[in-house]
Motif scaffolding. Structure first.
Motif, short mmCIF file in Angstrom:
data_model
loop_
_atom_site.label_atom_id
_atom_site.label_comp_id
_atom_site.label_asym_id
_atom_site.label_seq_id
_atom_site.Cartn_x
_atom_site.Cartn_y
_atom_site.Cartn_z
N ALA A 38 0.88 -1.41 -0.15
CA ALA A 38 0.19 -0.12 0.30
C ALA A 38 1.09 1.07 -0.18
O ALA A 38 0.41 2.09 -0.18
CB ALA A 38 -1.35 -0.16 1.12
N GLN A 39 2.26 1.36 0.79
CA GLN A 39 2.68 2.03 0.89
C GLN A 39 3.26 2.50 -0.22
O GLN A 39 3.49 4.37 -1.25
CB GLN A 39 4.18 2.30 1.17
N TYR A 40 3.52 2.34 -1.94
CA TYR A 40 4.33 2.38 -2.86
C TYR A 40 3.06 3.93 -3.59
O TYR A 40 3.14 4.34 -4.24
CB TYR A 40 4.55 1.64 -3.77
N TRP A 44 3.12 10.31 0.32
CA TRP A 44 2.97 11.04 1.36
C TRP A 44 4.24 9.89 1.61
O TRP A 44 4.67 10.06 3.03
CB TRP A 44 1.99 11.63 2.57
N VAL A 45 3.62 8.75 0.99
CA VAL A 45 4.96 8.03 1.74
C VAL A 45 5.33 6.91 -0.08
O VAL A 45 6.65 7.17 0.38
CB VAL A 45 3.72 6.07 2.11
N GLY A 46 5.29 6.51 -0.79
CA GLY A 46 6.15 6.23 -1.79
C GLY A 46 6.69 5.42 -1.69
O GLY A 46 7.08 4.71 -1.15
N PRO A 47 7.67 5.22 -2.92
CA PRO A 47 8.47 4.06 -2.98
C PRO A 47 10.40 3.97 -2.45
O PRO A 47 10.18 5.71 -2.61
CB PRO A 47 9.15 3.70 -4.45
N GLY A 101 0.54 0.96 5.60
CA GLY A 101 -0.39 1.63 5.15
C GLY A 101 -0.04 2.14 3.80
O GLY A 101 0.51 2.23 3.85
N GLY A 102 -0.70 4.04 3.54
CA GLY A 102 -0.70 4.00 2.55
C GLY A 102 -2.01 4.06 1.68
O GLY A 102 -2.91 4.61 2.13
N GLY A 142 -14.54 6.12 0.68
CA GLY A 142 -14.62 6.60 0.60
C GLY A 142 -13.34 8.57 -0.33
O GLY A 142 -12.51 7.69 -0.84
N ALA A 143 -14.14 8.56 -1.50
CA ALA A 143 -13.04 9.64 -2.53
C ALA A 143 -11.65 10.24 -1.45
O ALA A 143 -10.76 10.80 -2.27
CB ALA A 143 -13.75 10.61 -3.36
N ASP A 144 -12.25 10.89 -1.09
CA ASP A 144 -11.04 11.73 0.19
C ASP A 144 -9.59 10.52 0.04
O ASP A 144 -8.75 11.32 0.46
CB ASP A 144 -11.68 12.04 1.42
N PHE A 145 -10.00 9.52 -0.08
CA PHE A 145 -8.91 8.86 0.95
C PHE A 145 -8.20 7.44 -0.66
O PHE A 145 -7.46 6.86 0.30
CB PHE A 145 -9.10 7.22 1.79
N VAL A 146 -8.75 8.29 -1.39
CA VAL A 146 -8.32 7.46 -3.03
C VAL A 146 -7.41 8.47 -3.30
O VAL A 146 -7.37 9.68 -3.64
CB VAL A 146 -9.42 7.70 -3.62
N GLN A 147 -6.13 8.17 -3.40
CA GLN A 147 -4.73 8.84 -4.29
C GLN A 147 -4.22 8.42 -5.65
O GLN A 147 -4.13 9.12 -6.29
CB GLN A 147 -3.26 9.05 -3.22
N TRP A 148 -4.38 6.97 -5.41
CA TRP A 148 -4.43 5.99 -6.65
C TRP A 148 -5.51 5.63 -7.52
O TRP A 148 -7.02 5.16 -6.98
CB TRP A 148 -3.80 5.09 -6.16
#
Length: 224
Positions: A38-40, A44-47, A101-102, A142-148
């Motif tokens: 999930a982090q990748y 704010w986390v990324g590889p 998380g991620g 919820g849309a607020d938590f979708v970054q990808w």
């Protein structure tokens, strides 16, 4: 499969005691697999450094540093490219899966693509989720938590529990989500929801859902 759904990981003695109770024996006698996938996808986390911190146990409240008998890495993006017989026995033998998380949508996608999602109901292991690693078990985030941007075009998750989860509840002005922000999220999610801070976890077994907390949390019924 038994679930320990957390916002910030195993952050206090109460959550650790709940984990030991789910395992049925001391942590030092159990074998863990960590899932950093999930982090990748989270900006704010990324590889890079943070996934390494999760895997190596060098980050604060690191779940991999609790004193397991052994810790391995289960990278979901790799599984579709290797024979199932190479990884499935390792998963079945694990006592616990530790999910970072991620981005929950990215994690849900690779849990389906890898075949792990279909395997979960057959496992005796405990799933310990951190933030997105917990939210992936819910119906949606919820849309607020979708970054990808998910391939399915929405925020659906695995739906292995019948409630949604808003993590990282924080006091106003502190890093995280304020109660007002969490309540606004819950009003639009369409499912029963738990709002939890980083000192709170949900224990999910066949007996139901139990809240374990040394902090703040709230249960919200869906809007009529």
């Amino acid at each position: 499969m038994k679930l320990l759904l957390t916002s910030g990981g195993v952050t206090n003695p109460s959550i650790e005691a709940a984990l030991v109770d789910l395992l049925g024996r001391p942590i030092a006698e159990c074998d863990a697999l960590c899932v950093p996938t999930a982090q990748y996808a989270h900006p704010w986390v990324g590889p890079g450094v943070k996934p390494w911190g999760f895997i190596s146990g060098t980050e604060p409240h690191a779940m991999t540093a609790l004193g397991w008998r052994s810790v391995g890495v289960l990278e979901l993006t790799a599984l579709p490219s290797i024979p199932r017989e190479l990884w499935e026995p390792t998963v079945r033998e694990a006592d616990v899966l530790l999910a970072a998380g991620g981005d929950a949508a990215y994690l849900a996608h690779w849990m389906r693509e890898s075949g792990l999602a279909d395997l979960l109901p057959e496992l005796d292991a405990v799933w310990v989720g951190l933030s997105a690693g917990s939210m992936v078990m819910t119906p949606r985030v919820g849309a607020d938590f979708v970054q990808w941007e998910p391939l399915i075009g929405d925020d659906r998750q695995l739906g292995l529990v019948d409630f949604c989860l808003c993590p990282h509840l924080a006091a106003d002005g502190e890093p995280g989500n304020s109660m007002a922000e969490c309540e606004a999220w819950a009003a639009g999610i369409g499912h029963p929801a738990y709002i939890v801070d980083d000192q709170t976890a949900l224990v999910v077994t066949d007996a139901g859902v139990e809240v374990v907390s040394e902090g703040r949390w709230r249960y919200v019924e869906p809007a009529s």
